[in-house]
Design a protein around this motif. Structure first.
Motif, PDB file in Angstrom:
ATOM      1  N   GLU A 413       0.870  -1.549   0.178  1.00 28.36           N
ATOM      2  CA  GLU A 413      -0.002   0.385   0.329  1.00 28.36           C
ATOM      3  C   GLU A 413       0.816   1.318  -0.315  1.00 28.36           C
ATOM      4  N   MET A 414       2.047   1.359   1.184  1.00 26.81           N
ATOM      5  CA  MET A 414       2.780   2.386   0.920  1.00 26.81           C
ATOM      6  C   MET A 414       3.871   2.881  -0.774  1.00 26.81           C
ATOM      7  N   TYR A 421       1.586   9.777  -5.533  1.00 30.08           N
ATOM      8  CA  TYR A 421       1.495  11.335  -4.776  1.00 30.08           C
ATOM      9  C   TYR A 421       2.866  11.601  -5.626  1.00 30.08           C
ATOM     10  N   LEU A 448     -10.637  -6.462   1.141  1.00 29.44           N
ATOM     11  CA  LEU A 448     -10.596  -4.975   2.331  1.00 29.44           C
ATOM     12  C   LEU A 448     -11.643  -4.363   2.243  1.00 29.44           C
ATOM     13  N   GLY A 450     -12.174  -1.698   4.019  1.00 31.30           N
ATOM     14  CA  GLY A 450     -12.094  -0.199   4.003  1.00 31.30           C
ATOM     15  C   GLY A 450     -10.901   0.556   3.182  1.00 31.30           C
ATOM     16  N   THR A 451      -9.733  -0.565   2.597  1.00 29.92           N
ATOM     17  CA  THR A 451      -9.003   0.166   1.859  1.00 29.92           C
ATOM     18  C   THR A 451      -9.358   0.468   0.214  1.00 29.92           C
ATOM     19  N   SER A 454     -10.959   4.356   1.421  1.00 27.11           N
ATOM     20  CA  SER A 454     -10.237   5.219   1.103  1.00 27.11           C
ATOM     21  C   SER A 454      -9.462   5.810   0.039  1.00 27.11           C
ATOM     22  N   LEU A 487     -16.971   1.775   8.629  1.00 26.24           N
ATOM     23  CA  LEU A 487     -15.974   2.087   8.096  1.00 26.24           C
ATOM     24  C   LEU A 487     -15.976   3.471   7.124  1.00 26.24           C
ATOM     25  N   SER A 490     -15.883   7.806   9.456  1.00 22.72           N
ATOM     26  CA  SER A 490     -14.643   9.541   9.702  1.00 22.72           C
ATOM     27  C   SER A 490     -14.835  10.073   8.225  1.00 22.72           C
TER      28      SER A 490
ATOM     29  N   SER B 162      -6.549  -1.302   5.797  1.00 23.75           N
ATOM     30  CA  SER B 162      -4.872  -1.327   6.064  1.00 23.75           C
ATOM     31  C   SER B 162      -4.382  -0.648   6.711  1.00 23.75           C
ATOM     32  N   SER B 179      -5.827   2.644   7.511  1.00 24.56           N
ATOM     33  CA  SER B 179      -5.970   4.161   6.481  1.00 24.56           C
ATOM     34  C   SER B 179      -7.388   4.964   6.562  1.00 24.56           C
ATOM     35  N   LEU B 180      -8.278   4.986   6.519  1.00 23.36           N
ATOM     36  CA  LEU B 180      -9.438   5.954   6.453  1.00 23.36           C
ATOM     37  C   LEU B 180      -9.203   6.902   7.815  1.00 23.36           C
ATOM     38  N   GLY B 181      -7.530   7.074   8.770  1.00 23.37           N
ATOM     39  CA  GLY B 181      -7.899   7.791   9.611  1.00 23.37           C
ATOM     40  C   GLY B 181      -8.153   7.765  10.604  1.00 23.37           C
ATOM     41  N   THR B 210      -0.101   7.787   9.081  1.00 18.44           N
ATOM     42  CA  THR B 210       0.936   7.118   8.481  1.00 18.44           C
ATOM     43  C   THR B 210       1.649   6.776   9.914  1.00 18.44           C
ATOM     44  N   LEU B 227      -1.188  11.610   6.042  1.00 16.19           N
ATOM     45  CA  LEU B 227      -1.226  11.382   4.256  1.00 16.19           C
ATOM     46  C   LEU B 227      -1.364  12.956   4.146  1.00 16.19           C
ATOM     47  N   PRO B 252       2.649  14.751   2.380  1.00 15.06           N
ATOM     48  CA  PRO B 252       2.167  13.501   3.694  1.00 15.06           C
ATOM     49  C   PRO B 252       3.466  13.130   4.742  1.00 15.06           C
ATOM     50  N   MET B 254       5.982  11.322   7.511  1.00 13.29           N
ATOM     51  CA  MET B 254       6.405  10.110   7.468  1.00 13.29           C
ATOM     52  C   MET B 254       6.134  10.107   8.437  1.00 13.29           C
TER      53      MET B 254
END
Lengths: 632, 332
Positions: A413-414, A421, A448, A450-451, A454, A487, A490, B162, B179-181, B210, B227, B252, B254
């Motif tokens: 993912e990262m 980005y 997944l 949730g992922t 996002s 999920l 937020s 994640s 990863s949804l904050g 992150t 991020l 983002p 780190m």
């Protein structure tokens, strides 16, 4: 990678010491361009602004320092040792000839410096001293002694030569004294820098006359091996002596430089050119000439093509040519090819400036070396160079094409976020969008949610958002596990692009209010839940059709609790009617897919539920009616 | 408000390092040793020593090991000799550096965890007998360090999202960010948790968190960077809105670390290469909540094009790594 022979030469870029060099050069490159950009953009021309050619020279020197540093760090057995040394030699020479020199300026000091550093005699001298440290009076008997002295003289290291000669016992050769005197009085361009060239030349000629005098008059009898006589002849710039000393020089260019430094110390670039034309020294070494010598000849001839073509073949990559041509271009010394050349059939190619061609080539080579998606930093280095190719838009196109082809299947993912980005930073929004789409699909396929959510919220993809919401609702109804709904907790303000997701969010709120509230405020929250539910029912097409039935059955569970107001009950009735209509429409048109999705398992139970729902609703409405009637 | 940078020195490495950590018993005891975990081209971890007597910044590579199975995603030190690291191929390693023979010894290795999915973060609890790691697949797992058999256990709850980092708050409480904050607080004593004790998030800010850090003095304060470049400070005792620091990073974040001496300030590094120190001072009152504070900023490293992957604090020194370069600032 190894199978493609053409690309295997770029593998060198993944070697650790090359990586260090590459990243440092990248920083210098970026700093240079950034400084130039800020200088050009500033409104006032400050006096402190360092001028352009100084900056370019500085940057070039930094490149050279980086390579020298690297040579110092790596061990002697490293295979890159030789490569770096050749690179350093060529780079330094190019700096002297192409950047530092001016048409009338003297090259003596720079070229002598180049000669000294690339053919360093210090280790040999140190050897002599260390092996003869006990008895210094026998130093002059060392086999390497005279070689050191001669080399010091030809390299112009007069102090060193004098120091070494001081170990020679003067009784043996009285002529030594005059030789030493000559060396002492030799005019030096750096100390006599205040004199004009003409005056220096006069001084030199006077001094050389003295040398000739010593040579002809003095008695060299005591000298066993004629070494002192050879030294004197060197000082007199006797061409034959230089030619005879071929073993010391190893290469014609060193011979040429030392001959010129004694025959015509104020030589400039055209003198150098003429000496090459006459070919006096090259002929001596004719059988040993190779590609490298050819390059040196071209450099001395001030032929810039050597950088663009020959160096690329010599190093088999564009590392040197990209950086050097960029410096030349910024310095204004590189002329753009004539754009109005209609006769040329390769017009498209000739309109791209040559330095950008080389920078692009270099970047492409870096990218070919970095074939794995995890070598992102090498990619970013390459992208920096591509971005600076401004005249031709292909820089950005290459970046886009490359980013498009990075496989997203196995990376984490990262890393995917980083690639996303980077695409975003360079303004490649379409590409970033497609990366997001691949990642959200990938997440959905592995379950997944949730992922996937996002990524979806990042790229705001409406259609996938709807599919995702429906998938999540399905999951929720099957597992009855509230974490699926949670999920979205937020994401309240961010998902307005997709109505299904908004519905999901609202449904989550409803569910929390209706089923998870604590006992004390149960009544209040139930009322809120009820009104929320009715609002959801009222908005046309907000609830996906397949879930309508379940939602309506949830109404059924709440009706008993006396939480619905009058108008709300009527809205509920309306939505039930709408649902019935739609179902009839679907059965008529045998649109089986949508119908099948909303079938529950048990037909009979469903029938009963509908019946009881109608019953309850009608009872409630009737009750309200009666109440109002009575109040009236 | 913005002060000048302090003394900055740097050297260049020949690989891209993803994590740097000082090797010491705590962040207050001064130490000259640090370890670097690599990213990308080399799969290694190495231990270095700084010579305090030298003026120049020239750390010496003492020992390294090159056979990790993936690149390093998280590194935590246990003491001045031992450290743990997690890799992107789903393994956790336990290394010890012996000063006597200057070698790195691999004490333990737990591999092929959770179907080789990337382990995004881990943390050890205070007594160092349990290690909790979180993966990309949304699972929270525990390793009991002292026992030989049955050491691995997983929480029943799969987040479907994640998970990015985890912190031990108290002996049995962990905070997990995803990863949804959101930040969720779990009780690590039981494995059948259906629901977290607490779930914290910011309204309208759902980009992936992150990094997290906890306050060394107060266990209930944690800072998270996400991020979008926003740093939020949560008080886990309540679900009030967090204190948000959002001025300087547009890229983002780190890494976030609290100042070792004063828990009123913290440091953050981000994609744009800047390292900022956020100093929140009390306005005269002894105990004021986070909301009342003013924030002073100090820049240690300017933004440039090179991502600052990680940094670590020890005593009065900061070590930071960006692409191929290791930088040190001192005199905090």
């Amino acid at each position: 990678m190894d199978q493609i022979a053409h690309l295997s030469s770029y593998k060198i870029f993944t070697d650790p010491s090359w990586r260090r060099v590459i990243s440092q050069c990248r920083e210098v490159f970026n700093d240079l361009h950034q400084n130039l950009e800020t200088n050009s953009q500033s409104d006032t021309i400050k006096t402190e602004t360092v001028n352009l050619s100084d900056q370019c020279l500085e940057a070039n020197q930094k490149y050279i320092d980086i390579i020298e540093n690297e040579l110092r760090i790596i061990s002697d057995q490293n295979e890159n040792q030789e490569k770096f040394q050749i690179l350093l030699q060529v780079w330094k020479l190019c700096q002297i000839i192409f950047i530092k020199s001016s048409p009338s300026g003297t090259l003596l000091n720079d070229l002598q410096e180049w000669y000294r550093t690339t053919n360093n005699i210090d280790p040999m001298i140190q050897n002599i001293f260390s092996s003869n440290s006990e008895n210094p009076q026998n130093l002059y008997l060392d086999e390497k002694y005279w070689i050191c002295v001669l080399m010091a003289v030809v390299q112009g290291r007069i102090e060193t030569a004098r120091h070494l000669l001081s170990f020679y016992p003067i009784e043996k050769a009285p002529v030594l004294k005059s030789i030493k005197e000559l060396l002492h009085t030799m005019p030096n361009l750096s100390t006599h820098g205040h004199l004009s060239l003409f005056e220096f030349k006069a001084k030199w000629e006077y001094w050389q006359k003295k040398c000739v005098q010593v040579l002809t008059s003095e008695n060299f009898q005591g000298d066993e091996n004629d070494y002192l006589q050879i030294i004197c002849k060197l000082l007199c710039a006797d061409e034959r002596t230089y030619l005879e000393l071929k073993p010391i020089f190893n290469n014609w260019y060193y011979m040429l430089i030392s001959y010129l430094s004694y025959s015509n110390p104020t030589f400039n670039i055209s003198d150098l050119h003429m000496s090459i034309e006459s070919g006096q020294f090259i002929r001596e070494f004719e059988e040993d000439l190779d590609e490298f010598d050819g390059i040196i000849i071209k450099i001395f001839n001030f032929d810039v093509d050597v950088v663009t073509n020959d160096c690329v073949t010599l190093f088999s990559n564009n590392f040197f040519s990209a950086h050097f041509l960029d410096i030349l271009f910024l310095n204004g010394k590189l002329q753009l090819k004539n754009e109005m050349d209609f006769t040329s059939s390769f017009r498209a190619e000739s309109s791209i400036p040559v330095h950008e061609q080389h920078m692009t080539e270099y970047a492409i080579q870096l990218l070919s070396a970095a074939w794995s998606p995890s070598l992102l930093s090498l990619h970013q280095t390459a992208f920096d160079y591509l971005i600076k190719c401004k005249m031709d838009q292909s820089g950005i196109d290459y970046i886009e094409a490359y980013l498009e082809r990075i496989p997203l299947t196995d990376i984490s993912e990262m890393e995917a976020s980083k690639i996303f980005y980077i695409a975003f930073q360079y303004g490649l929004h379409d590409l970033a969008f497609s990366i997001g789409r691949v990642m959200q699909m990938r997440a959905l396929k592995s379950g997944l949610y949730g992922t996937a959510l996002s990524w979806n919220a990042k790229i705001k993809d409406c259609s996938f958002g709807n599919i995702l919401a429906e998938g999540m609702m399905q999951e929720f109804f099957q597992t009855n596990d509230i974490k699926v709904l949670e999920l979205t907790e937020s994401l309240s303000k961010e998902i307005i692009y997709s109505e299904r997701l908004m519905f999901l969010n609202k449904y989550r709120e409803f569910y929390k209010l209706a089923f998870s509230s604590t006992k004390c405020d149960r009544a209040e929250s139930l009322k809120q839940a009820a009104s929320l539910l009715v609002q959801l029912l009222e908005v046309p097409n907000l609830i996906p059709f397949k879930f309508m039935k379940r939602i309506l059955f949830q109404v059924h569970d709440l009706v008993d609790q006396n939480v619905f107001g009058e108008d709300q009950l009527f809205s509920v009735l309306k939505s039930i009617q709408f649902y019935e209509n739609r179902r009839r429409f679907l059965t008529k048109n045998s649109n089986s897919s949508e119908l099948n999705e909303c079938n529950l398992d048990d037909e009979v139970a469903e029938e009963n539920k509908w019946k009881s729902l109608y019953e309850k609703l009608s009872i409630k409405i009737a009750e309200n009616f009666v109440k109002n009637k009575i109040e009236f | 408000m913005f002060e000048n940078k302090n003394k900055l020195e740097k050297i260049y490495l020949n690989y891209n390092a993803s994590k740097v950590r000082w090797l010491s018993d705590s962040s207050i005891t001064p130490s000259d040793f640090f370890c670097l975990g690599s990213a990308e081209n080399l799969k290694s971890v190495s231990v270095w020593k700084l010579d305090p007597t030298q003026d120049e910044f020239e750390p010496i590579l003492l020992s390294d090991t090159e056979n990790l199975d993936g690149f390093v995603t998280e590194l935590r030190t246990k003491s001045f000799e031992e450290f743990f690291l997690s890799t992107s191929s789903g393994s956790v390693y336990h290394f010890k550096y012996s000063h006597a023979d200057q070698r790195l010894v691999e004490l333990n290795k737990w591999s092929k965890l959770d179907n080789l999915s990337s382990i995004n973060g881990f943390d050890c609890n205070n007594d160092r007998d349990e290690l909790c790691f979180v993966t990309e697949n949304g699972t929270i797992n525990f390793i009991r360090l002292k026992s030989q058999t049955n050491c691995l256990s997983t929480l029943d709850y799969n987040e479907l999202c994640s998970l990015n980092s985890v912190l031990y708050l108290k002996h049995f409480e962990i905070a997990v960010s995803d990863s949804l904050g959101r930040v969720k607080i779990w009780d690590s004593r039981s494995r059948e948790n259906k629901k977290s004790c607490l779930s914290l998030f910011m309204e309208g800010e759902s980009s992936s968190i992150t990094c997290m850090a906890n306050d060394p003095n107060k266990q209930h304060i944690i800072a998270c960077g996400n991020l979008n470049g926003i740093i939020a400070i949560y008080d886990v005792r309540s679900s009030k809105k967090p204190f948000v620091l959002s001025q300087n990073h547009s890229e983002p974040v780190m890494e976030v670390i609290f100042h070792p001496f004063s828990s009123d300030s913290l440091f953050s590094s981000s994609f744009d290469g800047a390292l900022w120190s956020w100093n929140t001072s009390n306005r005269g009152e002894l105990k004021s909540g986070w909301e009342d504070r003013t924030v002073n900023l100090k820049n240690y490293l300017d933004s440039n094009r090179y991502t600052l992957n990680s940094f670590d604090l020890n005593n009065d020194k900061i070590l930071a790594i960006s692409k191929f370069a290791l930088k040190m600032c001192s005199n905090l």
